[in-house]
Design a protein around this motif. Structure first.
Motif, short mmCIF file in Angstrom:
data_model
loop_
_atom_site.label_atom_id
_atom_site.label_comp_id
_atom_site.label_asym_id
_atom_site.label_seq_id
_atom_site.Cartn_x
_atom_site.Cartn_y
_atom_site.Cartn_z
N ARG A 70 103.92 -77.05 112.22
CA ARG A 70 102.81 -76.11 112.01
C ARG A 70 101.44 -76.79 112.05
O ARG A 70 100.44 -76.16 112.44
N ASP A 71 101.36 -78.08 111.69
CA ASP A 71 100.08 -78.78 111.73
C ASP A 71 99.81 -79.44 113.07
O ASP A 71 98.68 -79.86 113.34
N PHE A 72 100.85 -79.54 113.90
CA PHE A 72 100.69 -80.13 115.23
C PHE A 72 100.42 -79.07 116.29
O PHE A 72 99.64 -79.28 117.22
N ASP A 73 101.09 -77.92 116.15
CA ASP A 73 101.02 -76.89 117.19
C ASP A 73 99.62 -76.35 117.41
O ASP A 73 99.29 -75.87 118.50
N LYS A 74 98.76 -76.43 116.40
CA LYS A 74 97.40 -75.92 116.56
C LYS A 74 96.57 -76.77 117.53
O LYS A 74 95.51 -76.34 117.97
N HIS A 75 97.08 -77.95 117.88
CA HIS A 75 96.37 -78.83 118.81
C HIS A 75 96.96 -78.81 120.21
O HIS A 75 96.53 -79.58 121.07
N VAL A 76 97.96 -77.96 120.43
CA VAL A 76 98.63 -77.88 121.74
C VAL A 76 98.34 -76.52 122.36
O VAL A 76 98.53 -75.48 121.72
N LYS A 77 97.87 -76.53 123.59
CA LYS A 77 97.45 -75.29 124.25
C LYS A 77 98.54 -74.23 124.23
O LYS A 77 98.29 -73.06 123.98
N ARG A 78 99.78 -74.65 124.53
CA ARG A 78 100.87 -73.71 124.70
C ARG A 78 101.32 -73.08 123.39
O ARG A 78 101.92 -72.00 123.38
N THR A 79 101.04 -73.74 122.26
CA THR A 79 101.61 -73.29 120.99
C THR A 79 100.56 -72.83 119.97
O THR A 79 100.92 -72.41 118.87
N VAL A 80 99.30 -72.89 120.33
CA VAL A 80 98.25 -72.62 119.35
C VAL A 80 98.27 -71.19 118.83
O VAL A 80 97.82 -70.91 117.71
N ASP A 81 98.85 -70.28 119.59
CA ASP A 81 98.83 -68.86 119.19
C ASP A 81 100.15 -68.41 118.58
O ASP A 81 100.37 -67.21 118.39
N ARG A 82 101.05 -69.32 118.25
CA ARG A 82 102.31 -68.92 117.63
C ARG A 82 102.04 -68.31 116.25
O ARG A 82 101.05 -68.67 115.60
N PRO A 83 102.89 -67.40 115.79
CA PRO A 83 102.62 -66.66 114.55
C PRO A 83 102.33 -67.55 113.34
O PRO A 83 101.40 -67.27 112.57
N LEU A 84 103.11 -68.62 113.17
CA LEU A 84 102.90 -69.50 112.01
C LEU A 84 101.66 -70.36 112.19
O LEU A 84 100.84 -70.50 111.27
N THR A 85 101.49 -70.91 113.38
CA THR A 85 100.34 -71.78 113.65
C THR A 85 99.03 -71.04 113.50
O THR A 85 98.05 -71.57 112.97
N SER A 86 99.00 -69.80 113.95
CA SER A 86 97.77 -69.01 113.91
C SER A 86 97.51 -68.40 112.54
O SER A 86 96.48 -67.73 112.34
N GLY A 87 98.43 -68.57 111.60
CA GLY A 87 98.22 -68.10 110.24
C GLY A 87 98.60 -66.66 109.99
O GLY A 87 98.33 -66.13 108.90
N ARG A 88 99.26 -66.01 110.96
CA ARG A 88 99.62 -64.61 110.76
C ARG A 88 100.86 -64.44 109.90
O ARG A 88 101.13 -63.34 109.41
N ILE A 89 101.65 -65.51 109.75
CA ILE A 89 102.72 -65.52 108.77
C ILE A 89 102.63 -66.83 107.99
O ILE A 89 102.00 -67.79 108.44
N LYS A 90 103.27 -66.90 106.83
CA LYS A 90 103.22 -68.06 105.97
C LYS A 90 104.42 -68.99 106.24
O LYS A 90 105.43 -68.58 106.79
#
Length: 284
Positions: free
Chosen positions: A66-86
Motif C-alpha cells: 500500500r505504501d509502494f503502489d502510490k509511486h507506481v503509475k499502474r497501481t496508483v489508483d487501486r482502491p487501497l492505495t487511493s484511500g477509498r478503502i482501509k
C-alpha cells in the motif's frame, strides 16, 4: 463507487488473467493425476478454490504494497492505495476468501488440507519477498503452482515426484511471464527499491525470459512422457513453444505495453498445454 465495487476491484475480479495463470497448472495436474478422468466435484472444488485464493492473494498483496503502489503509475489508483478503502478492509476480505476456500476442500483428504495450509503461507508471504529477494517471481511460481501437488494429493492421496517436477516447471514459467510483467514497472520499481527479476536480469532480461520458457516446457515434456502422454501432448508443447516465440517478438524492444500484452497472452500458452494433455487422454 460503493464498497462492493471497490472490493471487486481490490481482488482483481475485473482482471481474470491471474486466475487463469493459477488454474491451468492445476487443471494439468488434475488430468494427469486421474489419467484424464478427474472427479467433476474435485474439479469444481479446485476451480472455485483457485479463484478465491487468487482473489485473497490480491487483497494481501495490495495491503503489503500500500505504501509502494502510490509511486507506481499502474497501481496508483487501486482502491487501497487511493484511500477509498482501509487496510483492515483488505485484510478482512482476504481472510474471508481464504476461509471460504478452506471450507471448499473439507470433503478432500487430510494431505490436501495440510498442503492448503502451506499454500496459504506461501501466498501470504510472497508480497514481502519483493523487499529482499532478487527474483521474487520464483517464489510467486511456487504460490501459483501449488495447486499441482494439491491436485495430485486430492486424487492419489500422495504426491509423486513427477508432481514436484511439474511445480519446478511452473516456477520457470512464472519467472518468464512475471518478468514480462515486471518489465512494465521497471522504472518505477527502481525508484522505490522493489526487487524484481526484470531489474536483476538487467540487459539480459529478454534472454532470461526465453530461457525460462525453454526450461519450463522441457520439464513439462519430460513429465508428460513419464506419465505416458504422447503425440497429442507433444503437439500441445510445440504449440506452447510457438506461443513463447511470439512473446519474444513482443518483448524484444522492451516496450511497456507490448511486454504487458505478452504477459497477458500467457493464458494461451497454459491453455495449449492443457488442451494437449486433455486430447492425449481422450484420443490417445
Amino acid at each position: 463507487m460503493n464498497k462492493l465495487a471497490l472490493y471487486f476491484r481490490l481482488v482483481r475480479a475485473d482482471k481474470p488473467i491471474g486466475i487463469l495463470l493459477l488454474l491451468w497448472p492445476t487443471l494439468w495436474a488434475l488430468w494427469m493425476a486421474s489419467g484424464g478422468k478427474p472427479d467433476p466435484m474435485v474439479v469444481v472444488i479446485f476451480v472455485l478454490g483457485t479463484a478465491l485464493m487468487r482473489s485473497a492473494g490480491c487483497a494481501i498483496n495490495d495491503y503489503a504494497d500500500r505504501d509502494f503502489d502510490k509511486h507506481v503509475k499502474r497501481t496508483v489508483d487501486r482502491p487501497l492505495t487511493s484511500g477509498r478503502i482501509k487496510g483492515w478492509e483488505a485484510v478482512m476480505v482476504a481472510a474471508v476468501l481464504a476461509i471460504v476456500s478452506f471450507l471448499l476442500i473439507l470433503p478432500l483428504n487430510t494431505l490436501t488440507k495440510q498442503l492448503s495450509v502451506v499454500a496459504v503461507i506461501v501466498a501470504g508471504s510472497y508480497p514481502y519477498f519483493k523487499r529482499f529477494f532478487a527474483i521474487p517471481q520464483a517464489y510467486l511460481g511456487i504460490a501459483f503452482g501449488f495447486g499441482i501437488p494439491m491436485a495430485f494429493a486430492a486424487v492419489l492421496g500422495h504426491v509423486p515426484a513427477v508432481a514436484w517436477w511439474l511445480l519446478v516447471a511452473n516456477v520457470f514459467w512464472a519467472v518468464a511471464y512475471d518478468t514480462e510483467y515486471a518489465m512494465v514497472d521497471r522504472d518505477d520499481d527502481l525508484k522505490i527499491g522493489i526487487r524484481t527479476s526484470a531489474i536483476t536480469f538487467g540487459r539480459f532480461d529478454v534472454a532470461a525470459v526465453m530461457l525460462c520458457y525453454g526450461v519450463a516446457l522441457a520439464i513439462d515434456l519430460v513429465c508428460g512422457w513419464m506419465l505416458g502422454l504422447r503425440w497429442w501432448f507433444v503437439a500441445g508443447v510445440v504449440a506452447a513453444a510457438g506461443i513463447a516465440l511470439y512473446h519474444y517478438t513482443l518483448i524484444r524492444d522492451r516496450d511497456r505495453m507490448r511486454c504487458f500484452a505478452a504477459f497477458r497472452h500467457n493464458n494461451w500458452l497454459g491453455a495449449a498445454l492443457f488442451i494437449g494433455v486433455a486430447l492425449d487422454y481422450a484420443l490417445g
